[in-house]
Design an enzyme around this catalytic site. Sequence first.
Site, PDB file in Angstrom:
ATOM      1  N   GLU A 183     -11.464  -2.445  13.407  1.00 27.97           N
ATOM      2  CA  GLU A 183     -12.803  -2.535  12.803  1.00 27.97           C
ATOM      3  C   GLU A 183     -13.637  -3.585  13.539  1.00 27.97           C
ATOM      4  O   GLU A 183     -13.187  -4.722  13.759  1.00 27.97           O
ATOM      5  CB  GLU A 183     -12.678  -2.908  11.313  1.00 27.97           C
ATOM      6  CG  GLU A 183     -14.041  -3.073  10.652  1.00 27.97           C
ATOM      7  CD  GLU A 183     -14.025  -3.044   9.128  1.00 27.97           C
ATOM      8  OE1 GLU A 183     -12.950  -2.812   8.533  1.00 27.97           O
ATOM      9  OE2 GLU A 183     -15.102  -3.245   8.542  1.00 27.97           O
ATOM     10  N   ASP A 201      -4.979   1.682   0.721  1.00 27.24           N
ATOM     11  CA  ASP A 201      -5.010   0.260   1.086  1.00 27.24           C
ATOM     12  C   ASP A 201      -4.178  -0.584   0.140  1.00 27.24           C
ATOM     13  O   ASP A 201      -4.256  -0.394  -1.087  1.00 27.24           O
ATOM     14  CB  ASP A 201      -6.455  -0.258   0.934  1.00 27.24           C
ATOM     15  CG  ASP A 201      -7.203  -0.301   2.239  1.00 27.24           C
ATOM     16  OD1 ASP A 201      -6.582  -0.103   3.302  1.00 27.24           O
ATOM     17  OD2 ASP A 201      -8.426  -0.521   2.198  1.00 27.24           O
ATOM     18  N   LYS A 230      -1.936   1.213   4.288  1.00 26.55           N
ATOM     19  CA  LYS A 230      -2.662   0.344   5.230  1.00 26.55           C
ATOM     20  C   LYS A 230      -2.730  -1.072   4.677  1.00 26.55           C
ATOM     21  O   LYS A 230      -2.931  -1.256   3.482  1.00 26.55           O
ATOM     22  CB  LYS A 230      -4.080   0.893   5.456  1.00 26.55           C
ATOM     23  CG  LYS A 230      -4.958  -0.007   6.323  1.00 26.55           C
ATOM     24  CD  LYS A 230      -6.201   0.705   6.804  1.00 26.55           C
ATOM     25  CE  LYS A 230      -7.398   0.640   5.898  1.00 26.55           C
ATOM     26  NZ  LYS A 230      -7.872  -0.733   5.603  1.00 26.55           N
ATOM     27  N   ASP A 289      -9.974  -0.249  -0.106  1.00 25.42           N
ATOM     28  CA  ASP A 289     -10.410  -1.243  -1.091  1.00 25.42           C
ATOM     29  C   ASP A 289     -11.925  -1.460  -1.014  1.00 25.42           C
ATOM     30  O   ASP A 289     -12.488  -2.234  -1.798  1.00 25.42           O
ATOM     31  CB  ASP A 289      -9.607  -2.554  -0.996  1.00 25.42           C
ATOM     32  CG  ASP A 289      -9.743  -3.251   0.344  1.00 25.42           C
ATOM     33  OD1 ASP A 289     -10.463  -2.736   1.224  1.00 25.42           O
ATOM     34  OD2 ASP A 289      -9.113  -4.309   0.520  1.00 25.42           O
ATOM     35  N   SER A 290     -12.605  -0.720  -0.123  1.00 27.82           N
ATOM     36  CA  SER A 290     -14.073  -0.633  -0.169  1.00 27.82           C
ATOM     37  C   SER A 290     -14.496  -0.098  -1.537  1.00 27.82           C
ATOM     38  O   SER A 290     -15.671  -0.212  -1.921  1.00 27.82           O
ATOM     39  CB  SER A 290     -14.595   0.270   0.952  1.00 27.82           C
ATOM     40  OG  SER A 290     -13.904   1.495   0.969  1.00 27.82           O
ATOM     41  N   GLU A 322      -4.243  -5.220   5.902  1.00 25.22           N
ATOM     42  CA  GLU A 322      -5.077  -5.972   6.835  1.00 25.22           C
ATOM     43  C   GLU A 322      -4.281  -7.139   7.397  1.00 25.22           C
ATOM     44  O   GLU A 322      -3.798  -7.990   6.653  1.00 25.22           O
ATOM     45  CB  GLU A 322      -6.337  -6.481   6.115  1.00 25.22           C
ATOM     46  CG  GLU A 322      -7.231  -5.347   5.638  1.00 25.22           C
ATOM     47  CD  GLU A 322      -8.548  -5.820   5.038  1.00 25.22           C
ATOM     48  OE1 GLU A 322      -8.867  -7.019   5.159  1.00 25.22           O
ATOM     49  OE2 GLU A 322      -9.245  -4.977   4.462  1.00 25.22           O
TER      50      GLU A 322
HETATM   51  O1  KIV Z   1     -11.518  -0.258   2.585  1.00 27.19           O
HETATM   52  C1  KIV Z   1     -11.923   0.577   3.405  1.00 27.19           C
HETATM   53  O2  KIV Z   1     -12.594   1.552   3.081  1.00 27.19           O
HETATM   54  C2  KIV Z   1     -11.571   0.367   4.800  1.00 27.19           C
HETATM   55  C3  KIV Z   1     -12.361   1.123   5.824  1.00 27.19           C
HETATM   56  C4  KIV Z   1     -13.761   0.673   5.864  1.00 27.19           C
HETATM   57  C5  KIV Z   1     -11.716   1.109   7.137  1.00 27.19           C
HETATM   58  O3  KIV Z   1     -10.704  -0.398   5.106  1.00 27.19           O
END
Ligand code: KIV
Length: 261
Positions: free
Chosen positions: A181, A83, A112, A44-45, A114
């Site tokens: 992280e 994510d 993934k 989600d970056s 959080e």
């Molecule tokens: O969203 C993302 O790219 C991430 C990484 C920075 C680990 O969670």
Amino acid sequence: MSKRIDSWIQAKQRGEKRALITAYDYPFAQMADAAGLDGILVGDSLGMVVQGRADTLGVSLEQLAYHTEMVARACTRSLVFADLPLGSYEESPAQCWRSAVTLLRAGAEVIKWEGGLEFRAHLEFCAARGLNVCVHLGLTPQRLRQWGGFQRQGTSAAAAEKLEEEALTLADCGARFLLLEAVPAELAARISARSPIPVIGIGAGPDTDAQVLVLHDVLGLGKAPPFARAFVDGAALVGKGLADYAAAVRDGSFPAGGRTR
Ligand code: KIV
């Protein structure tokens, strides 16, 4: 378990490091796959490096699914992680499962999210249904507003001990991967040594089983966090290519010297 996931466990057992990178579209995923990256994360970056937002909070599940499809189409060997964005999984195990299925249908192999033991029921529910889950601990950017900024985690002895126990419990509850992280290197090293599942680090020192970085940071496109490294000055290269093209059009050397279809 899929062969690709199995190969990550075997690499951990042999002490071989694995490299993961984020990607958000077909051409970059294809290049990363061809370059031999072991995994590609549709993170989600996306919100920050592609959409130009200040944080990841505005990214939707539909956007993640759209980008996951492009990435998955390009990958022949890299394991595809995706994510779950803020708001798509927290409410209940059933909501988490439904959102994960959206990303699985888009082509992700590992999902993934959080957060740790607060989502234990979600993890057990999804793992029992065969979902490959990567749990993201330490600095979790979706909670940025609760914490008042991007802050390192696990820095006191008590917090480090809690995080270590949490990480190991999550592996017992069915997680396939842990992502740490912005935690102290010694803590990440201890968790990696004790964890039966691969531990991926970002800003967590050199001793995790794998490392992940954001594509744009590796390529030198934009402002990177201090723990990242640009392996090429992409902004200068791309900027020069674009300026050369504009100059060639203006001085008439293109298309005169170029190929016609
Ligand atoms: O969203 C993302 O790219 C991430 C990484 C920075 C680990 O969670």
